[in-house]
Design an enzyme around this catalytic site. Structure first.
Site, PDB file in Angstrom:
ATOM      1  N   TYR A  47       0.809  -1.222   0.000  1.00 63.58           N
ATOM      2  CA  TYR A  47       0.000   0.000   0.000  1.00 63.58           C
ATOM      3  C   TYR A  47       0.841   1.270   0.000  1.00 63.58           C
ATOM      4  O   TYR A  47       0.311   2.364   0.110  1.00 63.58           O
ATOM      5  CB  TYR A  47      -0.961  -0.009   1.205  1.00 63.58           C
ATOM      6  N   LYS A  97       3.111 -14.745   3.635  1.00 63.92           N
ATOM      7  CA  LYS A  97       3.260 -15.555   2.421  1.00 63.92           C
ATOM      8  C   LYS A  97       4.753 -15.720   2.185  1.00 63.92           C
ATOM      9  O   LYS A  97       5.269 -15.473   1.086  1.00 63.92           O
ATOM     10  CB  LYS A  97       2.551 -14.858   1.243  1.00 63.92           C
ATOM     11  N   ASP A 138      -3.087 -18.007   2.217  1.00 61.52           N
ATOM     12  CA  ASP A 138      -4.141 -18.719   1.469  1.00 61.52           C
ATOM     13  C   ASP A 138      -4.726 -19.852   2.308  1.00 61.52           C
ATOM     14  O   ASP A 138      -5.949 -20.044   2.355  1.00 61.52           O
ATOM     15  CB  ASP A 138      -3.651 -19.201   0.100  1.00 61.52           C
ATOM     16  N   ASP A 162      -6.270  -6.423   4.815  1.00 64.34           N
ATOM     17  CA  ASP A 162      -7.423  -5.801   4.151  1.00 64.34           C
ATOM     18  C   ASP A 162      -8.393  -6.908   3.699  1.00 64.34           C
ATOM     19  O   ASP A 162      -9.600  -6.856   3.956  1.00 64.34           O
ATOM     20  CB  ASP A 162      -6.918  -4.991   2.949  1.00 64.34           C
TER      21      ASP A 162
END
Ligand code: NAI
Ligand code: MG
Length: 351
Positions: free
Chosen positions: A133, A185, A219, A243
């Site tokens: 971001y 991740k 995930d 988010d």
């Protein structure tokens, strides 16, 4: 954070109020009615933001609005519309950067029993300033295609990761929570989210024996949140994953109408709903103000008015589950005004 100022000549806390766009003014009006009816000691300073700011001052975040937040260190805001693609930068991202609101606290708790998932009580802590971001983005033109290649860089710092994970653990301690899960991740984004995991594990060591810690790949976490959300307690993660997962956990408790958020920093704290300006229902008088009400509850907690915060949450529970007055998104028929009136009645009779 530093001590909050009090309004001149009273012991009320001055708080910047931004009605915002779309359903913003409707839900903000409902929230103020309820807070005023319960005697919450705020002196509201209404300021422009979003489309109203553009119309009046040529800027979705006019200087006077920023000055007001800077002075009060406290704001309650309605959603602000950000046009997709070109034009203005996200107003919300600008606010977070301006006041270094590094922690985005997004709890999700079951409000109405009998939904798809019972007894959800999760807290998501999202890093609010770094990651993808930071908007280091550009296009590389090829031939006559100006947007042939799009490039974005993410930035995560060890210090930023430490700060947010520490916040998550401290919050867990304060609320008597048992476990913090670091979501990342790091198997693919080895540097960008690897540093987050690495720094997070360092911080976790300081809480060993008090708060448990584990980690999940984002995930897998998304799938497990749908299959067995009860295995999680407090989740801490990077900006983009936070988010996405915060909308997912809002879905576990009935949708965005029930999901509050707090943006916390050293210089200020800004409270808002997770949802946006909902242009599809704006002006229809049917928006659910519960998310913003719960955000006001987080604000009451933040300034130490815990009795008011508890009274507000009790009134919401009573109206939803005893009076059976609910907005459309929670399966009822109540308009925004009917729902606010039922809450005003509950908080007034409790005083
Ligand atoms: P949205 O959250 O505004 O709406 C998504 C869906 O949820 C819509 O169907 C809407 O009707 C429904 N919904 C949202 N809040 C509701 C409520 N209180 N009661 C009942 N139903 C509700 O998301 P969308 O449409 O993607 O975004 C609209 C605008 O809001 C965009 O300009 C976006 O940038 C902005 N936005 C602003 C945020 C903020 O100020 N913090 C956060 C998210 C989006
Ligand atoms: Mg979002």
């Amino acid at each position: 954070m530093t001590a909050l100022p009090t309004a001149h000549g009273s012991n009320k806390l001055p708080c910047t109020l931004i009605p915002g766009d779309g359903i913003g003014p409707e839900i903000v009006e409902a929230v103020i009615q309820v807070l005023d009816a319960m005697g919450a000691p705020f002196a509201w300073e209404t300021q422009l933001g979003g489309m109203a700011g553009i119309a009046e001052a040529g800027d979705p975040l006019p200087g006077v609005t920023l000055d007001s937040i800077r002075k009060n260190k406290l704001a309650l805001k309605g959603p602000l519309t950000t046009p997709v693609g070109g034009g203005f930068r996200s107003v919300n991202v600008r606010l977070r950067e301006e006041f270094q609101l590094y922690a985005n606290l997004r709890p999700a708790k079951t409000l109405v029993p009998g939904g798809r998932f019972e007894n959800i009580d999760l807290i998501l802590v999202r890093e609010n300033l770094e990651g993808l971001y930071v908007a280091f983005e550009h296009y590389i033109p090829v031939g006559d295609d100006a947007h042939a290649v799009a490039i974005s860089s993410g930035v995560n710092t060890r210090e930023g990761a430490r700060r947010i994970v520490r916040y998550a653990f401290e919050h867990a301690v304060k609320l008597g929570r048992k476990k913090v899960t670091i979501v990342h991740k790091a198997n693919v984004l080895k540097a960008l989210t690897g540093v987050f995991l690495e720094a997070g594990k360092e911080v976790a060591k300081q809480y060993e024996g008090r708060i448990a810690c584990d980690d999940r790949i984002v995930d897998a976490c998304a799938m497990q949140l749908v299959l067995n959300p009860w295995q999680y307690d407090v989740i801490v993660t990077t900006n983009l994953f936070g988010d996405i997962l915060s909308d997912l956990i809002a879905g576990l408790v009935g949708g965005l109408g029930a999901a509050p958020g707090a943006n916390i920093g050293e210089k200020a704290a800004i409270f808002e709903a997770v949802h946006g300006s909902a242009p599809d229902i704006a002006g229809k008088g049917i928006a659910n103000p519960t998310a913003l009400l719960l955000a006001a509850g987080l604000m009451l907690d933040h300034v130490g008015l815990t009795q008011h915060a508890t009274a507000l949450r009790t009134a919401i529970d009573d109206v939803l589950n005893r009076d059976n007055v609910r907005a459309g998104d929670l399966g009822g028929k109540a308009s925004t005004k009917d729902y606010a009136a039922a809450l005003v009645q509950r908080v007034s009779s409790a005083r």
